[in-house]
Structures are given as C-alpha cells and as structure tokens.
Scaffold this active site. Structure first.
Site, PDB file in Angstrom:
ATOM      1  N   GLY A   1      51.856  -7.984 -95.172  1.00  0.00           N
ATOM      2  CA  GLY A   1      50.984  -8.935 -96.049  1.00  0.00           C
ATOM      3  C   GLY A   1      49.852  -7.762 -96.786  1.00  0.00           C
ATOM      4  O   GLY A   1      49.346  -8.309 -97.790  1.00  0.00           O
TER       5      GLY A   1
ATOM      6  N   ASP B   1      55.408  -8.706 -83.301  1.00  0.00           N
ATOM      7  CA  ASP B   1      55.409  -7.714 -84.545  1.00  0.00           C
ATOM      8  C   ASP B   1      54.653  -6.582 -84.286  1.00  0.00           C
ATOM      9  O   ASP B   1      54.877  -5.792 -85.320  1.00  0.00           O
ATOM     10  CB  ASP B   1      54.858  -8.677 -85.943  1.00  0.00           C
ATOM     11  CG  ASP B   1      53.478  -8.932 -85.622  1.00  0.00           C
ATOM     12  OD1 ASP B   1      52.933  -9.412 -84.597  1.00  0.00           O
ATOM     13  OD2 ASP B   1      52.517  -8.841 -86.572  1.00  0.00           O
TER      14      ASP B   1
ATOM     15  N   GLY C   1      45.267  -8.973 -98.942  1.00  0.00           N
ATOM     16  CA  GLY C   1      46.114  -7.538 -99.008  1.00  0.00           C
ATOM     17  C   GLY C   1      45.452  -6.448 -98.849  1.00  0.00           C
ATOM     18  O   GLY C   1      45.963  -5.329 -98.655  1.00  0.00           O
TER      19      GLY C   1
ATOM     20  N   ASP D   1      50.109  -0.732 -84.953  1.00  0.00           N
ATOM     21  CA  ASP D   1      49.130  -1.801 -85.349  1.00  0.00           C
ATOM     22  C   ASP D   1      47.894  -1.488 -84.518  1.00  0.00           C
ATOM     23  O   ASP D   1      47.646  -2.609 -83.445  1.00  0.00           O
ATOM     24  CB  ASP D   1      49.675  -3.249 -85.451  1.00  0.00           C
ATOM     25  CG  ASP D   1      50.446  -3.368 -86.624  1.00  0.00           C
ATOM     26  OD1 ASP D   1      50.447  -2.462 -87.372  1.00  0.00           O
ATOM     27  OD2 ASP D   1      51.110  -4.684 -86.770  1.00  0.00           O
TER      28      ASP D   1
HETATM   29  P1  AMP Z   1      48.330  -7.922 -87.410  1.00  0.00           P
HETATM   30  O1  AMP Z   1      47.201  -8.698 -86.984  1.00  0.00           O
HETATM   31  O2  AMP Z   1      47.771  -6.764 -88.272  1.00  0.00           O
HETATM   32  O3  AMP Z   1      49.564  -7.463 -86.716  1.00  0.00           O
HETATM   33  O4  AMP Z   1      48.724  -8.771 -88.745  1.00  0.00           O
HETATM   34  C1  AMP Z   1      49.467 -10.122 -88.843  1.00  0.00           C
HETATM   35  C2  AMP Z   1      49.796 -10.473 -90.205  1.00  0.00           C
HETATM   36  O5  AMP Z   1      48.878 -10.913 -90.889  1.00  0.00           O
HETATM   37  C3  AMP Z   1      50.790  -9.636 -90.898  1.00  0.00           C
HETATM   38  O6  AMP Z   1      52.037 -10.311 -91.580  1.00  0.00           O
HETATM   39  C4  AMP Z   1      49.888  -8.953 -91.897  1.00  0.00           C
HETATM   40  O7  AMP Z   1      50.724  -8.575 -93.185  1.00  0.00           O
HETATM   41  C5  AMP Z   1      48.884 -10.222 -92.196  1.00  0.00           C
HETATM   42  N1  AMP Z   1      47.668  -9.726 -92.837  1.00  0.00           N
HETATM   43  C6  AMP Z   1      46.629  -9.380 -92.077  1.00  0.00           C
HETATM   44  N2  AMP Z   1      45.337  -9.115 -92.669  1.00  0.00           N
HETATM   45  C7  AMP Z   1      45.915  -9.374 -94.204  1.00  0.00           C
HETATM   46  C8  AMP Z   1      45.306  -9.375 -95.183  1.00  0.00           C
HETATM   47  N3  AMP Z   1      44.234  -8.936 -95.338  1.00  0.00           N
HETATM   48  N4  AMP Z   1      46.037  -9.676 -96.390  1.00  0.00           N
HETATM   49  C9  AMP Z   1      47.357 -10.305 -96.221  1.00  0.00           C
HETATM   50  N5  AMP Z   1      47.888 -10.399 -95.004  1.00  0.00           N
HETATM   51  C10 AMP Z   1      47.539  -9.863 -93.820  1.00  0.00           C
HETATM   52 MG    MG Z   2      51.175  -6.473 -87.196  1.00  0.00          MG
END
Ligand code: AMP
Ligand code: MG
Length: 468
Positions: free
Chosen positions: A85, A249, A118, A259
């Site tokens: 994302g 993930d 994003g 991550d």
């Molecule tokens: P994470 O917690 O980094 O593993 O992210 C979990 C999900 O949320 C993933 O699909 C990321 O791409 C999405 N995500 C996290 N932050 C953002 C953001 N600022 N904008 C869009 N998607 C996000």
């Molecule tokens: Mg992640």
C-alpha cells in the site's frame, strides 16, 4: 548505476500492479549507504541523481516499478487482500551472484493503498534505517537500508509530521502472506508459480526436485522455511529484540527480518515484554515469538496442501508429519543461541536449566538484558550464583564465543526517540552518530559511551508506534 535484472515483474499479471512513484519535488537526501551501494554496484551515482531516483522524480532505466499483491493474518485474523500500500519495487539487482530487490517505502499511493496515503512519516523511516542496519552488523539476516529521504512535505498522522521515504534492499519481498493471497483465491496455478519461483530464488538446495511430481518438493520447502525462520527468530531472542508485528505478511520467505514497525530491543528483561502500542493482547510479546513463528509456519504449510497431493487427506497427513518434524528446529536454534551467549557450545538439557534460571533472575530483578550478558562476558564471576554452573559447561572457546554473541551496543529505544525528536527539529547529528555506532556492535569505543548505557527511569520508552 543500478543494473536491473527483473524476474518478479515477469511473473503472471495477478502478482502485482505496475505503479509510478509520486513526485516529491522538494525532497532532500538525508543519507546514502555508500557501503551497501558498493555491494549493489550503485556507487558511481552523484547525490542529485540518487535523490531523483529515490524520490519519484526520475525512473531508473525507464523501468516501471511494481507493487506486490499479498494477504495476511493480522493479529490472528485473516485479511484476503493487503498488498504494497505504500511500497514500490523499483527493480532487482544481481551482484556477486546475489539477487536483491530495491524498493521504495513511502513513495505514494498504489492500487493496494485502500484509505492510506501511501506515504511514511520520517520517524519510522529513521527507525527502520537504524534498526535494520544494526541487525545486519549484529549478524542477523535482515533487509537493509540504502537511503533515507526527507520529502519536506507533511504527512498527517496524529497531526502533521515531516514525511520520508526509505529505500529498502531485500533478498526478496515474498511473504507468507503472498502464498495466502493465492491460496485464499484457490488459484492453484499462481500458487504453484509462486512456490516454484520461491524455490528457484531462495532454496537452490531443493531445486533438483522441481521435476519430481510427487509433491515432495513442497514438503521440503516447508521444512527449509522452518529452518530459516527458526534461526531468525532465535537470533532475535538472543538479542532481546521484539519485532512487534509478526503478522504473516511480515514473515519473509527469504528468512530475513522484514518490516520494522514498532520493533524494539528490550532494556530491562521481562519475558512477556511488549512495546507495540497496537499489540494490546501481547500476542507478539518477547517470549511468544517462537510459538508465533510456528503458528505462522502452519499458515504457510496450509497454503501448500493442494500442491502436495490431489487427495486432500493424504496431503494433510503428509503436511502434518512434516510440520511435527519441523517444529524441533525452533527449540534447537533457541537453545544453541542462548547457550552460545553463555559461552557454552556443547549444550544439553542441564544447559537449558541454567539458561532458564539465568533469564528468570534477570526478569525478577528487572536487569538490563544486553548489559547483563556483556557483564558476564567480561567477568564470568560477576554473577556469583551462576558463575560456577556456567563455567562447568564451558569449553576452551568460551570467551571467544561470548565476545561475539553478546554485543556492547544495540540501538536502544530511547536513543532512537532522541534521533527522531532531533530530526523533527531538522537536526540529524544524532541520527548520523547512531548510524556509525551500529556498525561495530562488539567493539567498545569511547565516543559511543552514551549508547552503551541503559535508559534512566525518566528516559524509558514504554510504547512504540507503527506510525503508518
Ligand atoms: P505493515 O503494518 O507495514 O505490515 O502494513 C500492513 C498493511 O498496511 C500493508 O498492506 C501496507 O501496505 C498497508 N499500509 C501501511 N501504511 C500505509 C499507508 N500509509 N498507506 C497505504 N497503505 C499502508
Ligand atoms: Mg507488512
């Protein structure tokens, strides 16, 4: 110059979307990791060029970046579609026979962004830069940081914060959740394509089974992934590292730490320590990390069932046996890691008892994890009630083993907070200092004395935030 040699973007269309980074015209380069750039053959770029490439102002080799599809169990709940994302894979580089992904994180919206912007705040970018580089120099498999950029534009989280972009380098970005994405859709063709690609890229030792049609290769894959994850999470345990978001993930098929969200190294030892503000149940607390890695392995193995035998019952039987057999690696790796920290290479069940007693002692007295192990390393008699028991198990190489298993410096949370606070006032001096400090975690240097110390009570960080 990056010499891209892409393979993931040549897989079937449903694995990713082509995307374009947002243009951040006001951005500035905070840091470029010259050592890593050299390894990637990208050292001959000037900083203006680098900044253009890493802030969406210019595409490298006119190559279209991609955002990858994946699903996940997040805190135990299945989400069939997540995906990148806020991340974009610029391309793959092969150097010295090693293939690596170059990815931007925080470079703008993608079709997977849902309601997110994003983007990334600068704080998490700096945290990931420091902690992933520290991991690397501590000898733990990890993604790395090639650059950090200030966008000089605000992002809105709990109020406005400065924005940032991280350039991440990874052995790949294939996650357990990538398998779940296709398994949930019962898309067996894509599942097999992904499994075979993963084997080619990360598990050459089982590649020769690829034309064997018995499904044996996928059982071996489960076993090999178990070995990699067992080793990885045991290394975290040995450093008092708490990942914080071990959702499926965030478990890489390459066996790298990936991550870095609300992760942290513990100061005073507690078995059930949690930092992440969103982990309210303590699912990902320190001592749950091995059981959770095993839970995640089960989720991975489930995905492969349809590839193992057409008869589901036979497939389940085989997978169950493989899993039962594979769980042992986690305990073996943990025992070895902790025994080595006590200078013991020839470990047994007595050693396990010493380790447990020692950790319980640290827990009961709320002693600093890193300092306690290092104190023991520098003078085995410093904890009188343990010294004789430990010495009785040690061999000739004990000192050497302890020296290289017990770092002096870890990137402590309160120091990272200080880095971020200062950076938000446009002062990166503490960030640069910490980036240098993490390069030699086992070598004491006078100028880094502040990084060796545990936080004062008032400096202690109680919670960490994803900041996404
Ligand atoms: P994470 O917690 O980094 O593993 O992210 C979990 C999900 O949320 C993933 O699909 C990321 O791409 C999405 N995500 C996290 N932050 C953002 C953001 N600022 N904008 C869009 N998607 C996000
Ligand atoms: Mg992640």
């Amino acid at each position: 110059m990056f010499n891209f040699n892409n393979t993931y973007s040549k897989l079937s269309d449903n694995f990713f979307y082509h995307v374009k980074p947002e243009d951040f015209p006001k951005s500035s380069l905070i840091i470029y990791n010259e050592d890593l750039a050299k390894e990637l053959g990208a050292q001959d770029l000037d900083h203006t060029e680098i900044l253009q490439y890493l802030s969406g102002q210019r595409l490298i080799n006119n190559e279209e970046p991609i955002s990858m599809a994946y699903a996940a169990h997040q805190f135990g709940h299945f989400v069939p579609q997540l995906g990148d994302g806020r991340a974009m894979l610029l391309g793959e580089v092969v150097s010295n026979g090693v293939r690596r992904d170059i990815q931007l994180k925080g470079s703008g919206q993608t079709p997977f962004s849902r309601n997110g912007d994003g983007k990334s705040a600068l704080g998490p970018v700096l945290r990931e830069y420091i902690v992933s580089e520290a991991m690397y120099h501590l000898g733990v498999p990890t993604t790395r940081a090639l650059a950090a950029v200030s966008t000089n534009e605000p992002v809105y989280r709990n109020g406005a914060e400065p924005g940032g972009i991280l350039t991440r380098v990874a052995a790949s970005h294939i996650r357990i959740g990538t398998f779940q994405f296709f398994a949930a859709r019962e898309d067996l063709k894509s599942l097999k394509e992904l499994a075979d690609y993963t084997i080619q890229r990360h598990y050459p030792e089982i590649k020769e089974l690829i034309n064997d049609r018995s499904g044996e290769i996928y059982l071996r894959l489960i076993q090999e992934v178990a070995k990699k994850h067992a080793k990885l999470v045991s290394r975290w345990m040995g450093l008092g590292f708490i990942h914080g978001v071990m959702n499926t993930d965030n478990m890489s098929l390459s066996g790298e730490t990936i991550d870095f969200g609300p992760c942290a190294f513990m100061d005073e030892f507690q078995f059930n320590k949690v930092f992440s503000s969103i982990d309210r149940q303590g699912r990902y607390n320190y001592q749950n990390q091995i059981p959770i890695a095993q839970w995640n392995l089960y989720r991975f193995a489930e995905c492969l069932i349809p590839l193992i035998d057409n008869d589901q019952n036979i497939a389940i039987d085989k997978v169950t046996k493989t899993l039962e057999d594979s769980l042992k690696y986690y305990d073996q790796q943990w025992l070895m890691t902790m025994a080595n920290k006590l200078g013991i290479s020839d470990y047994d069940e007595d050693t396990r008892e010493i380790i447990t007693d020692w950790l319980t002692y640290l827990h009961d007295h709320e002693l600093d994890f890193t300092i306690s192990f290092r104190t023991l390393t520098e003078d085995i008699n410093s904890f009188a009630q343990f010294s004789e028991r430990i010495k009785a198990k040690q061999g000739e190489e004990a000192q050497e083993l302890m020296n290289k298993s017990n770092p002096i410096y870890i990137p402590r949370n309160h120091q990272i907070e200080k880095v971020i606070d200062m950076a938000y006032e446009a002062d990166f001096s503490h960030f640069f200092k910490m980036c240098e400090m993490v390069k030699e975690p086992f070598l004491r240097r006078e100028e880094y004395e502040e990084f060796e110390r545990a936080p004062q009570k008032s400096e202690r960080v109680k919670a960490t935030f994803c900041g996404t």
